[in-house]
Every structure is written in structure tokens, then in C-alpha cells.
Enzyme design. Sequence first.
Site, mmCIF file in Angstrom:
data_model
loop_
_atom_site.group_PDB
_atom_site.id
_atom_site.type_symbol
_atom_site.label_atom_id
_atom_site.label_comp_id
_atom_site.label_asym_id
_atom_site.label_seq_id
_atom_site.Cartn_x
_atom_site.Cartn_y
_atom_site.Cartn_z
ATOM 1 N N CYS A 141 -5.941 2.271 6.054
ATOM 2 C CA CYS A 141 -6.934 0.399 6.636
ATOM 3 C C CYS A 141 -6.026 0.086 7.843
ATOM 4 C CB CYS A 141 -6.408 -0.302 5.555
ATOM 5 S SG CYS A 141 -4.858 -0.706 5.214
ATOM 6 N N CYS A 150 -2.441 -0.673 7.357
ATOM 7 C CA CYS A 150 -1.132 0.716 7.664
ATOM 8 C C CYS A 150 -1.826 1.572 8.484
ATOM 9 C CB CYS A 150 -2.206 1.642 5.872
ATOM 10 S SG CYS A 150 -1.565 0.690 4.878
ATOM 11 N N GLU A 208 0.904 3.836 1.831
ATOM 12 C CA GLU A 208 1.743 4.451 3.402
ATOM 13 C C GLU A 208 2.630 3.585 3.581
ATOM 14 O OE1 GLU A 208 -3.279 4.342 2.930
ATOM 15 O OE2 GLU A 208 -1.707 3.354 2.526
ATOM 16 N N HIS A 234 1.045 -1.099 -0.007
ATOM 17 C CA HIS A 234 -0.243 0.333 0.011
ATOM 18 C C HIS A 234 1.181 1.245 -0.227
ATOM 19 C CE1 HIS A 234 -4.040 -1.865 1.799
ATOM 20 N NE2 HIS A 234 -3.239 -2.666 0.524
#
Length: 148
Positions: A87, A90, A59, A57
Site C-alpha cells: 500500500c 508501506c 511490510e 502491516h
Amino acid sequence: MDFNVFSDEFFMRQALLEAKKAFELDEVPVGAVLVAQNQILARAHNRTEALSDVSAHAEILAITAAAQALGSKYLPKATLYVTLEPCLMCAGALAWAQIGRIVYAAADPKRGFLALAPKALHPKTKLEQGPLAEEAQALLQSFFKRKR
């Protein structure tokens, strides 16, 4: 539009540019920039498809790059600008990194950490919904409409 170079809007626009890169690569269009002392330490966008890695992801990739740039796994004086509410995975990584501040654009009521575990962040992390939520949401909607 004229805005301060070091404003939340400026940095969120940089994150949105990353999200657009993801969109063009057929990745879920989420982008992130990690900033400290008004300098961008890391830029990232989702790369889960390209890397065949569910943890890739924006992040996570930004945290890793910034930590390497600073030589520290902790980022208490840094701000993460991200186009979508993180999410739970993260949020956990951001908690471990002890990120100082998170500014997100679009909310994610289904998969965002606020709906699932609102206390997931480090207790000292400041969280704000920032600018460009509509633009970030429109990009996401366009992506998923194209997929259907």
C-alpha cells in the site's frame, strides 16, 4: 515441485506461509519476508487486529525486524518478498528504508501504491511482480469471502 533454495519462488513461498498465519488469526492474509545474501532476516504477517494498530502491516513489521537484526535503518542490499503489492503507507516506509528490491505476488489495483503513487519508492529500488500471484490472490479472496 523442485526449485532452487535461493529462488524468488522459494522466498515467496515463505511469505505465503506468513500470509496463511495471518489468515488463521483472522488478519488480512498478507505475509512478508526480508532477505539479504540469501538469508531471511525477518518474517512477518499482518497484525493490525492483534495489535490494534493500523500500521502493523507485514511490510512494516518486517522492515523493523530486519533493521534491528542488521543494526541499520537502511536496507539497500535487501529484498522484500510480499504476497500483496504494498500500500502507499508501506511503499513510503520502504522508500525511507531504501530497500534494494521488492518482489510482490498479487497486484492490488484499488489500494496498491502503483495505482496511487507509482513513484513512491526510492529511485534505486527494483520492483518486480513475482511468482505465486494466483495463490496469494486466492487466499485473499477466500478471506474476504469469509468476511461477507
